[in-house]
Design a protein around this motif. Structure first.
Motif, PDB file in Angstrom:
ATOM      1  N   GLN A   2      15.321  71.597 -65.708  1.00 15.24           N
ATOM      2  CA  GLN A   2      14.842  70.580 -66.636  1.00 15.24           C
ATOM      3  C   GLN A   2      13.633  69.919 -65.987  1.00 15.24           C
ATOM      4  O   GLN A   2      13.566  69.801 -64.765  1.00 15.24           O
ATOM      5  CB  GLN A   2      15.922  69.532 -66.900  1.00 15.24           C
ATOM      6  N   ASP A  24      20.574  73.827 -72.522  1.00 16.87           N
ATOM      7  CA  ASP A  24      19.682  72.722 -72.170  1.00 16.87           C
ATOM      8  C   ASP A  24      20.379  71.372 -72.248  1.00 16.87           C
ATOM      9  O   ASP A  24      20.225  70.532 -71.369  1.00 16.87           O
ATOM     10  CB  ASP A  24      18.469  72.690 -73.100  1.00 16.87           C
ATOM     11  N   ALA A  28      20.766  68.747 -69.275  1.00 16.75           N
ATOM     12  CA  ALA A  28      20.189  67.411 -69.419  1.00 16.75           C
ATOM     13  C   ALA A  28      21.236  66.335 -69.174  1.00 16.75           C
ATOM     14  O   ALA A  28      20.960  65.320 -68.518  1.00 16.75           O
ATOM     15  CB  ALA A  28      19.587  67.250 -70.809  1.00 16.75           C
ATOM     16  N   ASP A  49      12.687  69.376 -76.682  1.00 16.38           N
ATOM     17  CA  ASP A  49      12.729  70.551 -77.557  1.00 16.38           C
ATOM     18  C   ASP A  49      14.031  70.573 -78.337  1.00 16.38           C
ATOM     19  O   ASP A  49      14.908  69.734 -78.156  1.00 16.38           O
ATOM     20  CB  ASP A  49      12.473  71.846 -76.785  1.00 16.38           C
ATOM     21  N   GLY A  51      16.584  72.244 -78.091  1.00 18.55           N
ATOM     22  CA  GLY A  51      17.789  72.393 -77.285  1.00 18.55           C
ATOM     23  C   GLY A  51      18.468  71.063 -76.979  1.00 18.55           C
ATOM     24  O   GLY A  51      19.603  71.032 -76.532  1.00 18.55           O
ATOM     25  N   TYR A  52      17.786  69.975 -77.229  1.00 19.75           N
ATOM     26  CA  TYR A  52      18.344  68.645 -76.967  1.00 19.75           C
ATOM     27  C   TYR A  52      18.988  68.044 -78.207  1.00 19.75           C
ATOM     28  O   TYR A  52      19.343  66.877 -78.216  1.00 19.75           O
ATOM     29  CB  TYR A  52      17.255  67.703 -76.450  1.00 19.75           C
ATOM     30  N   HIS A  61      13.677  65.124 -81.090  1.00 16.49           N
ATOM     31  CA  HIS A  61      13.619  66.582 -81.001  1.00 16.49           C
ATOM     32  C   HIS A  61      13.513  67.167 -82.399  1.00 16.49           C
ATOM     33  O   HIS A  61      13.917  66.528 -83.379  1.00 16.49           O
ATOM     34  CB  HIS A  61      14.883  67.127 -80.326  1.00 16.49           C
TER      35      HIS A  61
END
Length: 131
Positions: A2, A24, A28, A49, A51-52, A61
């Protein structure tokens, strides 16, 4: 790995590496979400992105279509929001590209994640000294 970058694309921070099977959002949560929540509370939102998705308040995002809905389209407002976020995030993505392109060793790393983290952190230090 990350990473966090300044709005102008300067890489600021990198996390320890996790195996490729770690999503992700999970990485995170392990490495940076608590700091991002504090920043958001202080008025500094984060652009991330897709993925969050599900990260929480202060993490902006793009939204993905729900699974199994390939025949459906996102609402035009959501499509516009996604396009705007992606265009602004492009500057942040510059940080990852800068690290990968300047330091060839990061392009195709096949080492254990335990060994990748220190290499990425060293590249970040060298990258910032290079400026």
């Amino acid at each position: 790995v990350q990473f966090l970058s300044a709005p102008n694309g300067t890489p600021l921070w990198v996390s320890e590496a996790e195996p490729g099977s770690v999503p992700d959002i999970t990485a995170a949560r392990m490495h940076c979400l608590s700091a991002l929540y504090k920043a958001a509370a202080d008025g500094l939102p984060t652009l991330a992105d897709a993925g969050y998705q599900g990260a929480g308040i202060g993490i902006h995002h793009p939204f993905k279509k729900p699974r199994g809905s390939s025949h459906l389209r996102l609402h035009p407002d959501t499509q516009t929001r996604n396009a705007l976020l992606r265009s602004v995030r492009a500057l942040g993505e510059r940080a990852a590209a800068e690290l990968k392109e300047r330091w060839r060793t990061l392009k195709r790393v096949t080492l254990s994640p335990n060994r990748i983290g220190p290499i990425v952190k060293a590249a970040l230090v060298l990258n910032n000294a290079w400026r």
